[in-house]
Design an enzyme around this catalytic site. Structure first.
Site, PDB file in Angstrom:
ATOM      1  N   HIS A   1      -4.851   1.812   7.144  1.00 32.50           N
ATOM      2  CA  HIS A   1      -3.509   2.397   7.273  1.00 32.50           C
ATOM      3  C   HIS A   1      -3.302   3.485   6.208  1.00 32.50           C
ATOM      4  CE1 HIS A   1       1.006   1.918   7.940  1.00 32.50           C
ATOM      5  NE2 HIS A   1       0.950   2.584   6.803  1.00 32.50           N
ATOM      6  N   GLU A   2      -3.695   3.179   4.963  1.00 36.37           N
ATOM      7  CA  GLU A   2      -3.470   4.144   3.875  1.00 36.37           C
ATOM      8  C   GLU A   2      -4.360   5.375   4.026  1.00 36.37           C
ATOM      9  OE1 GLU A   2      -0.855   3.767   2.326  1.00 36.37           O
ATOM     10  OE2 GLU A   2      -0.576   1.672   2.907  1.00 36.37           O
TER      11      GLU A   2
ATOM     12  N   HIS B   1      -2.925   7.829   6.332  1.00 34.24           N
ATOM     13  CA  HIS B   1      -1.889   8.694   5.746  1.00 34.24           C
ATOM     14  C   HIS B   1      -2.518   9.968   5.173  1.00 34.24           C
ATOM     15  CE1 HIS B   1       1.934   6.671   6.017  1.00 34.24           C
ATOM     16  NE2 HIS B   1       1.454   5.538   5.544  1.00 34.24           N
TER      17      HIS B   1
ATOM     18  N   GLN C   1       3.001   9.999   0.850  1.00 29.28           N
ATOM     19  CA  GLN C   1       4.274   9.289   1.017  1.00 29.28           C
ATOM     20  C   GLN C   1       5.238   9.531  -0.138  1.00 29.28           C
ATOM     21  OE1 GLN C   1       2.260   5.337   2.025  1.00 29.28           O
ATOM     22  NE2 GLN C   1       4.122   5.250   3.256  1.00 29.28           N
TER      23      GLN C   1
ATOM     24  N   CYS D   1       5.356   0.228   7.680  1.00 26.03           N
ATOM     25  CA  CYS D   1       5.056   1.352   6.796  1.00 26.03           C
ATOM     26  C   CYS D   1       6.299   1.656   5.969  1.00 26.03           C
ATOM     27  CB  CYS D   1       4.669   2.562   7.642  1.00 26.03           C
ATOM     28  SG  CYS D   1       4.308   4.034   6.677  1.00 26.03           S
ATOM     29  N   LEU D   2       6.096   1.931   4.677  1.00 31.90           N
ATOM     30  CA  LEU D   2       7.238   2.235   3.810  1.00 31.90           C
ATOM     31  C   LEU D   2       7.928   3.539   4.231  1.00 31.90           C
ATOM     32  CD1 LEU D   2       5.818   1.261   0.292  1.00 31.90           C
ATOM     33  CD2 LEU D   2       7.490   0.007   1.664  1.00 31.90           C
TER      34      LEU D   2
ATOM     35  N   GLY E   1       0.837  -1.189   0.000  1.00 29.82           N
ATOM     36  CA  GLY E   1       0.000   0.000   0.000  1.00 29.82           C
ATOM     37  C   GLY E   1       0.873   1.239   0.000  1.00 29.82           C
TER      38      GLY E   1
HETATM   39 ZN    ZN Z   1       2.305   3.717   5.732  1.00 29.00          ZN
END
Ligand code: ZN
Length: 168
Positions: free
Chosen positions: A133-134, A137, A51, A91-92, A46
Site C-alpha cells: 500500500h505504501e 503511494h 501523504q 488509508c490516512l 503506515g
Molecule cells: Zn494510504
C-alpha cells in the site's frame, strides 16, 4: 519532531509519482522522524512521504501494536511477490473508507535505511499488505484504484459531498 498535515484524497501530490531520495541527509532524517510521529498520532500503521506533501520515495511503517517496530524505507522496491489474497484496507488520506483489495500475501522488498544501508526483507500477511500500500503511494496509486469503477465512483461522490460540507 513535528506533526505534519496529512494530505487527503483530491490533493494533487497524491497523484504525482515520487522522486528517488538521492542522499540521506539531516533533512531526510527529520522528515522520517516527523512522519513517524504523524503516523503514530493519526493513529496509523503506515505513511508515505507524498501523504505529507513531500514527493519523495520514502515511507514509514509500524504494524506493531506497541509502536516499537518502526521501519523507515527509503527508495523501497518490491523484488518479488507470491500468492494473492484479498483483505480490507484503509488509508490516512481517505479517512472513513475501507474496502477489500487483492495483493500479494508474501513479498521480498529492498530498501535503504536511515543509516544508508541496503536492506532486503521478506514481508508476509498484514505487514506485506501495508508495504505494498505504501509503495503504491510512491507511484501515485491509491487503494481505491483497485476497486471496480462503480465502487470508486461512489466513494468519489461521497468525498465530494464531504468537501462541500467542509468535512474533508
Ligand atoms: Zn494510504
Amino acid at each position: 519532531m513535528a506533526k505534519l498535515i496529512i494530505k487527503k484524497y483530491g490533493n494533487p501530490v497524491l497523484r504525482k509519482k515520487a522522486e528517488a531520495v538521492i542522499e540521506i541527509n539531516d533533512g531526510i532524517k527529520k522528515l522520517a522522524s516527523d512522519m513517524l510521529e504523524t503516523m503514530y498520532s493519526a493513529p496509523g500503521i503506515g505513511l508515505a512521504a507524498p501523504q505529507v506533501g513531500i514527493s519523495l520515495r520514502l515511507c514509514v511503517i509500524d504494524v506493531d501494536p506497541n509502536k516499537k517496530s518502526p521501519v523507515v524505507a527509503i527508495n523501497p522496491e518490491i523484488i518479488s511477490g507470491e500468492n494473492k489474497i484479498t483483505a480490507e484496507e484503509g488509508c490516512l488520506s481517505l479517512p472513513g473508507f475501507y474496502e477489500n483489495v487483492k495483493r500479494f500475501e508474501k513479498i521480498a522488498v529492498s530498501y535503504t535505511d536511515l543509516n544508508d544501508e541496503k536492506q532486503k526483507i521478506t514481508a508476509q500477511g498484514f505487514f506485506a499488505k501495508v508495504v505494498q500500500h505504501e509503495i503504491d503511494h510512491l507511484d501515485a496509486k491509491l487503494f481505491i484504484d483497485y476497486l471496480p469503477d462503480w465502487k470508486r465512483k461512489s466513494i468519489e461522490k461521497k468525498i465530494k459531498r464531504k468537501k462541500k460540507a467542509g468535512d474533508w
